[in-house]
Design a protein around this motif. Structure first.
Motif, PDB file in Angstrom:
ATOM      1  N   ARG A 189       0.831  -1.214   0.000  1.00  0.00           N
ATOM      2  CA  ARG A 189       0.000   0.000   0.000  1.00  0.00           C
ATOM      3  C   ARG A 189       0.861   1.257   0.000  1.00  0.00           C
ATOM      4  O   ARG A 189       0.550   2.252  -0.665  1.00  0.00           O
ATOM      5  CB  ARG A 189      -0.930   0.000   1.212  1.00  0.00           C
ATOM      6  CG  ARG A 189      -2.111  -0.974   1.098  1.00  0.00           C
ATOM      7  CD  ARG A 189      -2.907  -0.969   2.396  1.00  0.00           C
ATOM      8  NE  ARG A 189      -4.026  -1.888   2.356  1.00  0.00           N
ATOM      9  CZ  ARG A 189      -5.317  -1.531   2.276  1.00  0.00           C
ATOM     10  NH1 ARG A 189      -5.632  -0.251   2.172  1.00  0.00           N
ATOM     11  NH2 ARG A 189      -6.277  -2.431   2.286  1.00  0.00           N
TER      12      ARG A 189
ATOM     13  N   LEU B 252       2.346   1.728  -3.478  1.00  0.00           N
ATOM     14  CA  LEU B 252       1.309   2.157  -4.425  1.00  0.00           C
ATOM     15  C   LEU B 252       0.923   3.623  -4.213  1.00  0.00           C
ATOM     16  O   LEU B 252       0.592   4.330  -5.161  1.00  0.00           O
ATOM     17  CB  LEU B 252       0.071   1.271  -4.286  1.00  0.00           C
ATOM     18  CG  LEU B 252       0.249  -0.174  -4.784  1.00  0.00           C
ATOM     19  CD1 LEU B 252      -0.927  -1.036  -4.335  1.00  0.00           C
ATOM     20  CD2 LEU B 252       0.369  -0.199  -6.299  1.00  0.00           C
TER      21      LEU B 252
ATOM     22  N   ALA C 150       4.224   5.289  -9.245  1.00  0.00           N
ATOM     23  CA  ALA C 150       3.376   4.925 -10.384  1.00  0.00           C
ATOM     24  C   ALA C 150       3.725   3.495 -10.787  1.00  0.00           C
ATOM     25  O   ALA C 150       4.808   3.236 -11.308  1.00  0.00           O
ATOM     26  CB  ALA C 150       3.601   5.877 -11.545  1.00  0.00           C
TER      27      ALA C 150
ATOM     28  N   ASP D 186       2.873   0.006 -12.912  1.00  0.00           N
ATOM     29  CA  ASP D 186       2.184  -0.424 -14.133  1.00  0.00           C
ATOM     30  C   ASP D 186       1.553  -1.801 -14.005  1.00  0.00           C
ATOM     31  O   ASP D 186       0.596  -2.114 -14.723  1.00  0.00           O
ATOM     32  CB  ASP D 186       3.162  -0.420 -15.308  1.00  0.00           C
ATOM     33  CG  ASP D 186       3.655   0.982 -15.618  1.00  0.00           C
ATOM     34  OD1 ASP D 186       2.828   1.812 -16.037  1.00  0.00           O
ATOM     35  OD2 ASP D 186       4.854   1.248 -15.414  1.00  0.00           O
TER      36      ASP D 186
ATOM     37  N   VAL E  89      -6.729  -2.442  -4.366  1.00  0.00           N
ATOM     38  CA  VAL E  89      -6.253  -1.897  -5.647  1.00  0.00           C
ATOM     39  C   VAL E  89      -7.424  -1.666  -6.593  1.00  0.00           C
ATOM     40  O   VAL E  89      -7.530  -0.622  -7.235  1.00  0.00           O
ATOM     41  CB  VAL E  89      -5.209  -2.840  -6.282  1.00  0.00           C
ATOM     42  CG1 VAL E  89      -4.865  -2.379  -7.697  1.00  0.00           C
ATOM     43  CG2 VAL E  89      -3.957  -2.902  -5.427  1.00  0.00           C
ATOM     44  N   ARG E  90      -8.349  -2.649  -6.670  1.00  0.00           N
ATOM     45  CA  ARG E  90      -9.480  -2.522  -7.588  1.00  0.00           C
ATOM     46  C   ARG E  90     -10.430  -1.393  -7.190  1.00  0.00           C
ATOM     47  O   ARG E  90     -11.132  -0.838  -8.023  1.00  0.00           O
ATOM     48  CB  ARG E  90     -10.257  -3.836  -7.669  1.00  0.00           C
ATOM     49  CG  ARG E  90      -9.681  -4.811  -8.647  1.00  0.00           C
ATOM     50  CD  ARG E  90      -9.704  -4.262 -10.069  1.00  0.00           C
ATOM     51  NE  ARG E  90      -8.605  -4.844 -10.817  1.00  0.00           N
ATOM     52  CZ  ARG E  90      -7.448  -4.279 -11.018  1.00  0.00           C
ATOM     53  NH1 ARG E  90      -7.204  -3.056 -10.566  1.00  0.00           N
ATOM     54  NH2 ARG E  90      -6.489  -4.883 -11.672  1.00  0.00           N
ATOM     55  N   GLU E  91     -10.457  -1.053  -5.920  1.00  0.00           N
ATOM     56  CA  GLU E  91     -11.313   0.053  -5.476  1.00  0.00           C
ATOM     57  C   GLU E  91     -10.734   1.408  -5.858  1.00  0.00           C
ATOM     58  O   GLU E  91     -11.449   2.412  -5.886  1.00  0.00           O
ATOM     59  CB  GLU E  91     -11.507  -0.007  -3.955  1.00  0.00           C
ATOM     60  CG  GLU E  91     -12.401  -1.158  -3.491  1.00  0.00           C
ATOM     61  CD  GLU E  91     -12.418  -1.295  -1.982  1.00  0.00           C
ATOM     62  OE1 GLU E  91     -11.609  -0.606  -1.308  1.00  0.00           O
ATOM     63  OE2 GLU E  91     -13.229  -2.082  -1.469  1.00  0.00           O
ATOM     64  N   THR E  92      -9.435   1.436  -6.139  1.00  0.00           N
ATOM     65  CA  THR E  92      -8.769   2.718  -6.359  1.00  0.00           C
ATOM     66  C   THR E  92      -8.132   2.871  -7.732  1.00  0.00           C
ATOM     67  O   THR E  92      -7.780   3.988  -8.121  1.00  0.00           O
ATOM     68  CB  THR E  92      -7.671   2.930  -5.291  1.00  0.00           C
ATOM     69  OG1 THR E  92      -6.749   1.820  -5.326  1.00  0.00           O
ATOM     70  CG2 THR E  92      -8.279   2.996  -3.901  1.00  0.00           C
ATOM     71  N   SER E  93      -7.948   1.780  -8.490  1.00  0.00           N
ATOM     72  CA  SER E  93      -7.272   1.904  -9.783  1.00  0.00           C
ATOM     73  C   SER E  93      -7.551   0.693 -10.670  1.00  0.00           C
ATOM     74  O   SER E  93      -8.133  -0.304 -10.227  1.00  0.00           O
ATOM     75  CB  SER E  93      -5.750   2.040  -9.588  1.00  0.00           C
ATOM     76  OG  SER E  93      -5.167   0.777  -9.337  1.00  0.00           O
ATOM     77  N   ASP E  94      -7.101   0.791 -11.929  1.00  0.00           N
ATOM     78  CA  ASP E  94      -7.198  -0.323 -12.877  1.00  0.00           C
ATOM     79  C   ASP E  94      -5.844  -0.982 -13.108  1.00  0.00           C
ATOM     80  O   ASP E  94      -5.645  -1.678 -14.105  1.00  0.00           O
ATOM     81  CB  ASP E  94      -7.739   0.174 -14.225  1.00  0.00           C
ATOM     82  CG  ASP E  94      -9.206   0.553 -14.146  1.00  0.00           C
ATOM     83  OD1 ASP E  94      -9.933  -0.120 -13.407  1.00  0.00           O
ATOM     84  OD2 ASP E  94      -9.616   1.515 -14.812  1.00  0.00           O
ATOM     85  N   THR E  95      -4.891  -0.773 -12.193  1.00  0.00           N
ATOM     86  CA  THR E  95      -3.558  -1.362 -12.350  1.00  0.00           C
ATOM     87  C   THR E  95      -3.662  -2.878 -12.512  1.00  0.00           C
ATOM     88  O   THR E  95      -4.276  -3.547 -11.672  1.00  0.00           O
ATOM     89  CB  THR E  95      -2.680  -1.049 -11.125  1.00  0.00           C
ATOM     90  OG1 THR E  95      -2.663   0.358 -10.901  1.00  0.00           O
ATOM     91  CG2 THR E  95      -1.258  -1.561 -11.335  1.00  0.00           C
TER      92      THR E  95
ATOM     93  N   GLU F 209     -15.911   9.337 -20.332  1.00  0.00           N
ATOM     94  CA  GLU F 209     -15.405   9.628 -19.007  1.00  0.00           C
ATOM     95  C   GLU F 209     -16.447  10.355 -18.162  1.00  0.00           C
ATOM     96  O   GLU F 209     -16.467  10.232 -16.953  1.00  0.00           O
ATOM     97  CB  GLU F 209     -14.125  10.472 -19.120  1.00  0.00           C
ATOM     98  CG  GLU F 209     -12.928   9.658 -19.620  1.00  0.00           C
ATOM     99  CD  GLU F 209     -11.693  10.504 -19.778  1.00  0.00           C
ATOM    100  OE1 GLU F 209     -11.839  11.726 -19.946  1.00  0.00           O
ATOM    101  OE2 GLU F 209     -10.592   9.951 -19.712  1.00  0.00           O
TER     102      GLU F 209
END
Length: 249
Positions: A42, A45, A49, A51, A71-77, A134
């Motif tokens: 965490r 992250l 940045a 990938d 991670v899925r709640e905050t980004s599409d990484t 968007e």
């Protein structure tokens, strides 16, 4: 290395695995950062940045599934899970949460590298969202003689008659209208309509396109709206207009 070099975060409580993977990925032209726990991951992250994340499921303290959910709640990484042979249930849960792939321990680092490159290629091949996508609260999309009411998930023909759409058909027509006159490959359409639940080898897109054509094409055998681009995929051949829906009252 260049800042454009993909930055991989390896999260595993096993120091030997972390060190091995970090050195191997670096030798193969990737940047690598390691974390020994969910808490460490965490922090990385939040400060860097990243990938792609290589994430072990079984860790003391916060496990990999919890990190995956965060991670899925905050980004599409993109996320590749590392699982033990006996962890089938956890692997399935991880994929349902949004992980992109998994690898069973013990594994060959070359296979992990191949999977990392494949997941990054797939993630980077998706078309960028349009400005309208968007701000996705637009409620009416007009294409050809058709009107798609997004909030209601309703499709109207030129006479105002409603055409029933399955969940899959709505997702597909939304993907096409979000990217008009753009060739979308089958894999891109899978990602856009099914997200990370998509099976890489799934060819159901062809069947879905065929069913959708039967509903919106004047002649499904000679489609003029959703065209096949041989060797490429499919394309919505007409322009799109977007309008906010005027509500009564």
């Amino acid at each position: 290395m260049s800042e454009k070099t993909p930055h991989i975060l390896v999260v595993d409580d096993n120091a030997e695995i972390r060190d091995l993977l970090s050195k191997y990925l670096t030798r193969n032209a990737l940047r690598a950062t390691t974390a020994a726990s969910g808490a460490d991951a965490r922090k990385v992250l939040a400060a860097s940045a990243i990938d792609l994340i290589v994430l072990d499921i079984m860790m003391p303290g916060e496990d990999g599934l919890s990190v995956c959910r965060h991670v899925r709640e905050t980004s599409d990484t993109p996320i590749i899970l590392l699982t033990a042979v006996a962890e089938d249930t956890d692997r399935i849960i991880g994929l349902e949460m949004g992980a992109d792939d998994y690898l069973t321990k013990p594994f060959n680092p070359r296979e992990l590298l191949a999977r990392i490159k494949a997941v990054l290629r797939r993630a980077n091949s998706l078309p960028r969202p349009t400005a309208a996508e968007e701000t996705a609260e637009e409620t009416v999309i007009r294409f050809g003689d058709w009107l798609l009411r997004v909030d209601r998930r309703e499709l109207e023909d030129a006479e105002g008659r409603l055409i029933s759409l399955s969940t899959a058909e709505f997702a597909l027509i939304k993907a096409f209208t979000d990217h008009p006159r753009m060739v979308l490959s089958r894999d891109q359409l899978l990602d856009l309509t099914q997200g990370r639940a998509a099976n890489v080898f799934d060819r159901s897109i062809d069947n879905q396109v065929s069913r959708l054509r039967k509903k919106i094409e004047p002649d499904p055998k000679t489609p003029t709206l959703i065209k096949t681009v041989w060797g490429g995929g499919y394309m919505l051949s007409v322009g799109v207009e977007r309008h906010p829906e005027r509500r009564g009252g």
